[in-house]
Design an enzyme around this catalytic site. Structure first.
Site, PDB file in Angstrom:
ATOM      1  CE  LYS A   1      30.549   1.331  50.628  1.00 50.66           C
ATOM      2  NZ  LYS A   1      30.409   1.732  52.049  1.00 50.66           N
TER       3      LYS A   1
ATOM      4  CG  HIS B   1      29.524   1.112  47.138  1.00 55.77           C
ATOM      5  ND1 HIS B   1      28.518   0.818  48.025  1.00 55.77           N
ATOM      6  CD2 HIS B   1      29.452   2.457  46.928  1.00 55.77           C
ATOM      7  CE1 HIS B   1      27.865   1.923  48.340  1.00 55.77           C
ATOM      8  NE2 HIS B   1      28.423   2.928  47.691  1.00 55.77           N
TER       9      HIS B   1
ATOM     10  CG  HIS C   1      30.101   5.700  52.542  1.00 53.04           C
ATOM     11  ND1 HIS C   1      29.133   4.733  52.359  1.00 53.04           N
ATOM     12  CD2 HIS C   1      30.131   6.423  51.377  1.00 53.04           C
ATOM     13  CE1 HIS C   1      28.593   4.869  51.161  1.00 53.04           C
ATOM     14  NE2 HIS C   1      29.188   5.877  50.551  1.00 53.04           N
TER      15      HIS C   1
ATOM     16  CG  PHE D   1      24.991   9.047  44.321  1.00 52.00           C
ATOM     17  CD1 PHE D   1      26.225   9.387  44.833  1.00 52.00           C
ATOM     18  CD2 PHE D   1      24.959   8.332  43.126  1.00 52.00           C
ATOM     19  CE1 PHE D   1      27.401   9.024  44.200  1.00 52.00           C
ATOM     20  CE2 PHE D   1      26.126   7.961  42.473  1.00 52.00           C
ATOM     21  CZ  PHE D   1      27.353   8.304  43.018  1.00 52.00           C
TER      22      PHE D   1
ATOM     23  CB  CYS E   1      25.091   4.151  48.842  1.00 51.99           C
ATOM     24  SG  CYS E   1      25.427   4.105  47.071  1.00 51.99           S
TER      25      CYS E   1
ATOM     26  CD  GLU F   1      33.483   7.783  55.938  1.00 52.07           C
ATOM     27  OE1 GLU F   1      32.802   7.151  56.775  1.00 52.07           O
ATOM     28  OE2 GLU F   1      33.708   7.360  54.783  1.00 52.07           O
TER      29      GLU F   1
END
Length: 420
Positions: free
Chosen positions: A338, A343, A306, A406, A166, A317
């Protein structure tokens, strides 16, 4: 050689909020969700039956019909967004040295639709021998978007794909920034594309319990930093930024949206899917980007986080921001776009960078939607301004765009307002 300044002079997108920049930005600011029932395939038996799909898109508006069938949907989106960005930049490639103009694009997965279709066809027709489309490889490989854009415009500078889950398209933008500031190119068309709303994409993320299963409330499913969040909403699309050396842009009278002032790259070195629980990698990547920009922590006005709407990710985060910025964490704006776009996986960083640039340019922070006052997570400090549910106007001189992937990949980009 002294590092050169890098600015953004063109923007383009195909997104779940619209198939161009003005529509996407308008819907992001209004807090309009792009989520709805999956139409790309019959998802009746899947745990998740909704997504943030691109709607009403015609690839032949930006590609020759013969070329459309040679590449997968991700490339259709990428090329369309690049065409808009290049047109927006006002670049005339007959008047610049195309040996110094490149394309760097990010994709996390690539042509998964084509691969899935061919394997399905093969499994149903094995008695006739292995028959595959001659375009399977060009559809499947993730570098084809960058290749097609360069071929279309005759761009002969650096040309490749970045893949870091991502964080892929943020890595592409960072690489493009480095190529220009180090003097290897004058202009880079940078961005990302992804089109993974298909059985294996949705089924795979379902199997790892990453997606929201709020099938009765698709538009309310992406709810970053809310206690009831239950996973991300998968999206698709593309976004492109034209990056240009500052003097090159000024010389041709280009409109400048913002400057890239610094970037950061770190690894969690912790787990293949889970973030470090204290956000250690996120802390370091924001710190690195701000230091490279030569700025202070209290210079930052806005962070496009994110913020995926996953349980562990949002907590990590939020902790990283609070631990890094201290008291200034309560002065800046934070938002997760998002919540409206879903996403976009490998394209997420590019779309969020684009929205961050527009936030700087327009002085508007897009909202984090779907939060209720009685839906607060005790592990998150709500004295921080998550810009819940409604956009906020403020002068934004410095903004961060965060993207994590990831494998523990972390990327952060500092965008700065250009005065004058």
């Amino acid at each position: 050689m002294k590092n050169r300044r890098v600015v953004v002079t063109g923007l383009g997108t195909v997104s779940p909020l619209g198939n161009d920049v003005p529509t996407t930005w308008d819907n992001a600011v209004k807090g309009v969700s792009g989520a709805g029932p999956i139409t790309h395939f019959d998802a009746y038996l899947f745990k998740t039956q909704f997504a943030c799909e691109v709607k009403g898109f015609d690839p032949t508006a930006s590609m020759d019909r013969r070329d459309v069938r040679k590449v997968d949907v991700d490339t259709h989106y990428g090329v369309a967004s690049a065409v808009e960005a290049i047109n927006d930049s006002g670049l005339d490639f007959e008047k610049v040295d195309c040996n110094r103009v490149g394309v760097i694009y990010g994709e996390g997965i690539g042509g998964i639709n084509a691969l899935e279709d061919e394997i399905r066809s093969y499994s149903l027709n094995q008695e006739n021998g292995p028959r595959f489309s001659p375009f399977l490889i060009t559809k499947m490989i993730s570098d084809m978007t960058a290749g097609i854009i360069s071929i279309r415009y005759g761009l002969k500078g650096p040309n490749y794909v970045t893949t870091s889950a991502c964080a892929s398209s943020s890595n592409a933008i960072i690489d493009a920034y480095d190529q220009i500031r180090l003097g290897r190119a004058d202009v880079i068309v940078a961005g990302g594309a992804e089109a993974a709303i298909c059985p294996s994409g949705v089924g795979g993320f379902n199997a790892m319990h990453a997606l929201s299963t709020r099938n009765d409330d698709a538009k309310g499913a992406s709810r970053p930093f809310s206690k009831s969040r239950d996973g991300f909403v998968i999206g698709e699309g593309a976004a492109t930024l034209v990056l240009e050396e500052y003097e090159h842009a000024v010389a041709r009278g280009a409109r400048i949206y913002a400057e890239i002032a610094g970037t950061g790259l770190t690894a969690d070195a912790y787990h293949i899917t889970a973030p470090h629980p204290e956000g250690e990698g996120a802390y370091r990547v924001m710190q690195a980007a701000i230091e490279e920009a030569g700025l202070q922590l209290n210079d930052v006005d806005y962070i496009n986080v994110h913020g995926t709407s996953t349980y562990a990710g949002d907590i990590a985060e939020a902790k990283a921001i609070k631990n890094l910025f201290g008291e200034h964490a309560y002065e800046l704006n934070i938002s997760s776009t998002k919540s409206v776009t879903g996403h976009l996986l490998g394209a997420a960083g590019a779309l969020e960078a684009l929205l961050t640039v527009l936030a700087v340019k327009n002085g508007i922070v897009p909202p984090t939607i779907n939060h209720a006052a009685d839906d607060e997570d005790p592990e998150i400090d709500y004295k921080m301004n998550f810009t819940f549910n409604q956009a906020q106007e403020r002068e934004i001189k410095v903004a961060l765009s965060n993207t994590f992937g990831f494998g523990g990949h972390n990327a952060s980009i500092v965008f700065k307002k250009v005065e004058g």
